[in-house]
Design a protein around this motif. Structure first.
Motif, mmCIF file in Angstrom:
data_model
loop_
_atom_site.group_PDB
_atom_site.id
_atom_site.type_symbol
_atom_site.label_atom_id
_atom_site.label_comp_id
_atom_site.label_asym_id
_atom_site.label_seq_id
_atom_site.Cartn_x
_atom_site.Cartn_y
_atom_site.Cartn_z
ATOM 1 N N LEU A 172 0.806 -1.220 0.000
ATOM 2 C CA LEU A 172 0.000 0.000 0.000
ATOM 3 C C LEU A 172 0.840 1.272 0.000
ATOM 4 O O LEU A 172 0.283 2.366 0.070
ATOM 5 C CB LEU A 172 -0.992 0.027 1.169
ATOM 6 C CG LEU A 172 -1.935 -1.177 1.260
ATOM 7 C CD1 LEU A 172 -2.905 -0.999 2.421
ATOM 8 C CD2 LEU A 172 -2.691 -1.374 -0.043
ATOM 9 N N ASP A 173 2.166 1.156 -0.118
ATOM 10 C CA ASP A 173 2.980 2.361 -0.289
ATOM 11 C C ASP A 173 2.647 3.021 -1.619
ATOM 12 O O ASP A 173 2.340 2.344 -2.613
ATOM 13 C CB ASP A 173 4.468 2.017 -0.257
ATOM 14 C CG ASP A 173 5.010 1.868 1.157
ATOM 15 O OD1 ASP A 173 4.247 2.121 2.115
ATOM 16 O OD2 ASP A 173 6.195 1.524 1.294
ATOM 17 N N ARG A 174 2.740 4.353 -1.624
ATOM 18 C CA ARG A 174 2.521 5.136 -2.836
ATOM 19 C C ARG A 174 3.824 5.866 -3.165
ATOM 20 O O ARG A 174 4.323 6.655 -2.362
ATOM 21 C CB ARG A 174 1.391 6.143 -2.626
ATOM 22 C CG ARG A 174 1.123 7.071 -3.829
ATOM 23 C CD ARG A 174 0.056 8.097 -3.485
ATOM 24 N NE ARG A 174 -1.228 7.464 -3.284
ATOM 25 C CZ ARG A 174 -2.220 7.481 -4.185
ATOM 26 N NH1 ARG A 174 -2.071 8.118 -5.333
ATOM 27 N NH2 ARG A 174 -3.363 6.895 -3.924
ATOM 28 N N LEU A 175 4.372 5.603 -4.343
ATOM 29 C CA LEU A 175 5.618 6.214 -4.775
ATOM 30 C C LEU A 175 5.319 7.217 -5.873
ATOM 31 O O LEU A 175 4.670 6.875 -6.866
ATOM 32 C CB LEU A 175 6.576 5.130 -5.281
ATOM 33 C CG LEU A 175 7.996 5.543 -5.650
ATOM 34 C CD1 LEU A 175 8.731 6.134 -4.450
ATOM 35 C CD2 LEU A 175 8.763 4.346 -6.215
ATOM 36 N N THR A 176 5.784 8.457 -5.686
ATOM 37 C CA THR A 176 5.475 9.540 -6.622
ATOM 38 C C THR A 176 6.761 10.195 -7.086
ATOM 39 O O THR A 176 7.627 10.535 -6.271
ATOM 40 C CB THR A 176 4.579 10.597 -5.958
ATOM 41 O OG1 THR A 176 3.377 9.970 -5.487
ATOM 42 C CG2 THR A 176 4.203 11.696 -6.951
ATOM 43 N N THR A 177 6.886 10.359 -8.403
ATOM 44 C CA THR A 177 8.031 11.071 -8.966
ATOM 45 C C THR A 177 7.565 12.399 -9.541
ATOM 46 O O THR A 177 6.447 12.512 -10.052
ATOM 47 C CB THR A 177 8.707 10.250 -10.076
ATOM 48 O OG1 THR A 177 7.758 10.024 -11.132
ATOM 49 C CG2 THR A 177 9.195 8.916 -9.552
ATOM 50 N N GLY A 178 8.419 13.395 -9.471
ATOM 51 C CA GLY A 178 8.140 14.686 -10.071
ATOM 52 C C GLY A 178 8.947 14.863 -11.335
ATOM 53 O O GLY A 178 9.473 13.902 -11.912
ATOM 54 N N ALA A 179 9.058 16.113 -11.772
ATOM 55 C CA ALA A 179 9.859 16.413 -12.953
ATOM 56 C C ALA A 179 11.321 16.044 -12.698
ATOM 57 O O ALA A 179 11.846 16.251 -11.598
ATOM 58 C CB ALA A 179 9.741 17.887 -13.298
ATOM 59 N N ALA A 180 11.957 15.476 -13.687
ATOM 60 C CA ALA A 180 13.374 15.115 -13.618
ATOM 61 C C ALA A 180 13.673 14.144 -12.479
ATOM 62 O O ALA A 180 14.756 14.181 -11.892
ATOM 63 C CB ALA A 180 14.250 16.361 -13.503
ATOM 64 N N SER A 181 12.717 13.290 -12.133
ATOM 65 C CA SER A 181 12.979 12.268 -11.126
ATOM 66 C C SER A 181 12.401 10.937 -11.586
ATOM 67 O O SER A 181 11.470 10.889 -12.399
ATOM 68 C CB SER A 181 12.394 12.669 -9.768
ATOM 69 O OG SER A 181 10.985 12.672 -9.789
ATOM 70 N N SER A 182 12.980 9.864 -11.084
ATOM 71 C CA SER A 182 12.524 8.517 -11.423
ATOM 72 C C SER A 182 12.919 7.583 -10.288
ATOM 73 O O SER A 182 13.730 7.937 -9.422
ATOM 74 C CB SER A 182 13.136 8.035 -12.747
ATOM 75 O OG SER A 182 14.547 7.954 -12.625
#
Length: 220
Positions: free
Chosen positions: A45-55
């Motif tokens: 149930l973890d939520r992983l979020t990337t923004g601009a210029a991230s992975s």
């Protein structure tokens, strides 16, 4: 005894590890959001979020992995190693999945959901893209491109209408419509970066009209 039981239960929720990371992805666990870090354990149930210029990449305990591109959100819904069962939700953006077949009977049991699609994997390497709306379709669209193996694609509103996508092919699922017939990778742009598929064949776009016939030759 209570603390020991809690510790054992908490340990059982760890399903993988962050094995690649660029930029500043964020991990949401319950009500807490914290910076993701290389080597951080991933729980159910973890939520992983990337923004601009991230992975980021998550490697599960059977060596299958999911690589999340920039501006993407992934939720780990289910992972049961003994049954070879993994289910993740791509809420936005793009991912690439590499499924380890050794513990999964040819990759069966690995599924990816998006808000409008369900992808049952019978293969080892594929890409998924989800957008709530785009320049060519005013609504949710999911694209899947398969590099190895097979993916069974369906719309969540019509799960019995399944399109089998073989290696080298892709499909697009628009709104509540069933998947489009599979075509060679590049038809919807998945194999060639953003927006560089065949003209007019992106998600939700009809094929371009044929060019008008040439004018008749002048009379002799």
């Amino acid at each position: 005894m209570v603390l020991a039981a809690c510790g054992a239960a908490c340990a059982q929720t760890a399903v993988g590890t962050i094995t690649q990371l660029t930029g500043a992805p964020r991990l949401t666990r319950g009500s807490r959001t914290l910076p993701a870090a290389l080597g951080m354990a991933i729980d159910l149930l973890d939520r992983l979020t990337t923004g601009a210029a991230s992975s980021a990449a998550v490697t599960f305990d059977d060596n299958s992995s999911v690589q999340l591109s920039e501006n993407s959100t992934l939720v780990i819904d289910e992972h049961v190693l003994g049954r070879g069962q993994t289910r993740v939700s791509l809420m936005h953006g793009r991912l690439m999945a590499l499924v380890e077949k050794g513990l999964r009977a040819s990759g069966a049991g690995f599924t990816v959901q998006t808000p409008n699609a369900f992808l049952a994997v019978r293969g080892t390497r594929f890409k998924v893209k989800y957008a709530q709306s785009s320049a060519v379709y005013n609504g949710p669209s999911t694209e899947v491109a398969v590099m190895e193996g097979t993916v069974a694609a369906s719309n969540r509103s019509a799960p019995n209408q399944v399109v089998e996508v073989q290696a080298g092919y892709e499909t697009v699922i628009l709104g509540e419509q069933p998947p489009q017939p599979a075509g060679p990778i590049g038809l919807a742009g998945m194999g060639h970066g953003h927006g560089r598929g065949f003209a007019g064949a992106g998600p939700g776009a009809a094929a371009p009209p044929p060019p008008p016939p040439p004018p008749p030759p002048p009379p002799l």
